[in-house]
Design an enzyme around this catalytic site. Structure first.
Site, PDB file in Angstrom:
ATOM      1  N   HIS A 125      17.994  40.779  -1.786  1.00 17.22           N
ATOM      2  CA  HIS A 125      18.808  41.288  -2.890  1.00 17.22           C
ATOM      3  C   HIS A 125      20.258  40.836  -2.765  1.00 17.22           C
ATOM      4  CE1 HIS A 125      20.628  44.646  -0.538  1.00 17.22           C
ATOM      5  NE2 HIS A 125      19.443  44.770   0.014  1.00 17.22           N
ATOM      6  N   ASP A 185      22.920  42.492  -4.202  1.00 13.07           N
ATOM      7  CA  ASP A 185      23.931  43.539  -4.345  1.00 13.07           C
ATOM      8  C   ASP A 185      24.227  44.253  -3.040  1.00 13.07           C
ATOM      9  OD1 ASP A 185      21.275  44.586  -4.578  1.00 13.07           O
ATOM     10  OD2 ASP A 185      22.088  46.469  -5.360  1.00 13.07           O
ATOM     11  N   GLU A 243      19.196  46.323  -6.047  1.00 12.08           N
ATOM     12  CA  GLU A 243      18.281  46.979  -5.106  1.00 12.08           C
ATOM     13  C   GLU A 243      18.834  48.295  -4.608  1.00 12.08           C
ATOM     14  OE1 GLU A 243      16.500  47.912  -1.106  1.00 12.08           O
ATOM     15  OE2 GLU A 243      18.596  47.497  -1.630  1.00 12.08           O
ATOM     16  N   GLU A 256      15.487  41.733   4.802  1.00  9.36           N
ATOM     17  CA  GLU A 256      16.281  42.918   5.108  1.00  9.36           C
ATOM     18  C   GLU A 256      16.628  42.929   6.599  1.00  9.36           C
ATOM     19  OE1 GLU A 256      17.414  45.405   3.291  1.00  9.36           O
ATOM     20  OE2 GLU A 256      16.297  45.371   1.400  1.00  9.36           O
ATOM     21  N   HIS A 270      25.410  49.730   5.114  1.00 10.02           N
ATOM     22  CA  HIS A 270      26.215  50.679   4.333  1.00 10.02           C
ATOM     23  C   HIS A 270      27.372  51.280   5.145  1.00 10.02           C
ATOM     24  CE1 HIS A 270      22.463  51.569   1.580  1.00 10.02           C
ATOM     25  NE2 HIS A 270      22.679  50.280   1.795  1.00 10.02           N
TER      26      HIS A 270
END
Length: 364
Positions: free
Chosen positions: A78, A80, A138, A167, A341
């Site tokens: 992804h 984003d 995503e 990932e 994150h």
């Protein structure tokens, strides 16, 4: 510094040093819903490669080989990121084998994008036909997920014999993924003036036994196809109250259940209702998990190329989407998933190189 942060044309050199490419990708801000610039850059970087047929649908880039190989592998990631937290532009610490690249998306998952791009450029005569997918949204609601949209509108683009999601996985194979369920327990009381509390019934106080039951819950460890998944059942949000002088007549506890991929959504719901027997449970969202699928011959070949021992994926990823379509899938990408994150998000450059080289060994 590679790339041009926050606007301006960015040219990605897919034959460049992995650190330079990763930094260029990080420096293109691509918070969910704002993937246009990075999609433009990736499309422009891939189109010159004659062995790839490149198509674009919205902010989704699909590049594929058509060599009439006997099988097809899909490798996806992804575009984003979650919102920036004063961690763009990128920066680097260390040198040589200890180089670490820092910045939003470094591990989730622009390190994986760098791996995809370098491998897509280099594999001009792969042993299997390849489909490279770069998709948007995503990190937000399922309805906006670019891969989900392609599955609905262009399912033929997701046909393959095996899939890899790049990932973050510490450059090791993580098999399958957990399912995830969100549910609510709504407790009701009777409002009254807090000076006359006996005339009401406090719904927030009723939350105590529910929270205690969740706190006492012992999460199961479930073995699925040789990998051990640790489940989790937790209160993640609580809301209630009217005003500072009113006994609350409503309290809602939001619960998240991460369940092993041996359970269907219906079985997961039944388990939550069993644990919270006696309380009203309303399921608000559920996504099934994915079994590892490591017993497939193509997966065994991938394991041999990568080396090491596979582990279970803690969390939900789009491998579940491929699994639901009958395509075995694994997670394999650079970076520590615990840094995803985080404000101090980072990715070891050695992981990027290791993942790229593993794909080249397997598919070259």
């Amino acid at each position: 510094m590679p790339g041009v942060p926050f606007g301006g044309a960015v040219e990605l050199d897919l034959a460049s040093d992995p650190v330079a490419l990763l930094r260029a990708l990080i420096d293109i801000e691509s918070v969910s819903g704002n993937e246009g610039e990075i999609a433009d850059a990736i499309e422009a970087a891939l189109r010159p490669y004659g062995h790839l047929e490149v198509a674009r649908d919205g902010q989704v880039i699909i590049a594929r080989t058509r060599l009439d190989r006997p099988s097809r592998v899909i490798i996806a990631g992804h575009l984003d990121t979650v919102p920036i937290a004063n961690n763009v532009p990128s920066w680097v610490t260390g040198e040589g084998g200890s180089t670490i690249v820092w910045g939003r998306g470094a591990c989730d998952m622009k390190g994986g994008l760098a791996v995809q791009l370098m491998a897509a450029a280099a594999l001009d005569a792969p042993s299997r036909d390849l489909t490279w997918i770069f998709y948007d949204c995503e990190e937000v609601d399922e309805i906006r997920n670019g891969l989900a949209r392609i599955a609905r509108e262009r399912p033929g683009d997701l046909v393959g014999d095996f899939a890899v999601l790049c990932e973050p996985s510490n450059a090791r194979i993580e098999g399958g993924c957990q399912g995830t369920m969100r549910a609510e327990v709504e407790l009701t009381g009777r409002a009254a003036h807090s000076a006359r509390a006996w005339r009401g019934h406090n719904a927030i106080h009723d939350a105590g036994p529910v929270l205690q039951r969740l706190a006492d819950h012992v999460p199961a460890e479930v073995e699925v196809d040789g990998l051990t998944y640790r489940e989790g059942l937790n209160a993640v949000k609580i809301s209630g109250g009217i005003a500072g002088n009113v006994i609350p007549d409503r309290c809602v506890i939001e619960i998240n259940y991460r369940f092993a991929p041996d359970k269907s959504p219906a079985q997961a719901e039944a388990y939550v209702r069993q644990v919270l027997d006696g309380y009203p449970v309303r399921v608000t969202d559920v996504a099934p998990g994915a079994r590892p699928g490591l017993d497939q011959p193509v997966a065994q070949e991938f394991l041999a190329a990568v080396g090491g021992d596979p582990t279970a994926k803690f969390g939900w990823t789009d491998v579940a989407r491929f699994s639901a379509m009958g395509v075995p899938a694994v997670n394999f990408g650079p970076g520590d998933p615990s840094k995803a994150h985080a404000d101090d998000e980072c990715c070891p450059a050695a992981d990027v190189t290791a993942c790229r080289d593993a794909l080249l060994r397997w598919l070259g």
